[in-house]
Motif scaffolding. Structure first.
Motif: not given
Length: 132
Positions: A41-49, A6-10, A54-65
């Motif tokens: 091993g120079q690996v990132p600390p986490a695999l982030v999922v 539920q990442f859209e809650q951000v 889908g109706d929040f896709w545009d808001q995610c795409a507006a975040v450069p990171e």
């Protein structure tokens, strides 16, 4: 692995919870965990999922990171079948040792068909937990 459901809650944070500053700090922390290699091993600390509607896709795409992750690492989950919906409705109760009357499941599925027509036959309505 760090899974954020539920990442859209951000994007729905209220101003009294920090709003934009809290959102940006959270996104920065997630991106840092996924991208900054550490250790021998120079690996990132986490695999982030991130699981996001889908109706929040545009808001995610507006975040450069998030743009590169959206372009390179997406996995789209389509609507559930009727069988999957039945499990989603009755599964949590069964896991708790309870039983839902099959007629109730049929009623819920019938109501979904009527309310959604063809476009949302595989979608359960959002259920919000209210405290109060």
């Amino acid at each position: 692995m760090l899974v954020v459901d539920q990442f859209e809650q951000v994007f729905t944070l209220t101003p009294d919870l920090g709003g934009e500053a809290t959102r940006q700090a959270f996104i920065t922390a997630l991106c840092s965990a996924a991208a900054n290699p550490v250790g021998p091993g120079q690996v990132p600390p986490a695999l982030v999922v991130l699981a996001v509607r889908g109706d929040f896709w545009d808001q995610c795409a507006a975040v450069p990171e998030l743009v590169s992750a959206l372009q390179d690492g997406q996995f789209v989950v389509g609507p559930m079948t009727e069988s999957e919906l039945r499990v989603a409705i009755s599964g949590p109760a069964e896991a708790a040792g309870l039983r839902i009357d099959p007629a109730l499941t049929d009623t819920i599925l019938g109501d979904l068909r009527v309310a959604g027509g063809d476009r949302s036959a595989g979608v359960l309505p959002l259920v919000r937990r209210h405290s109060g």
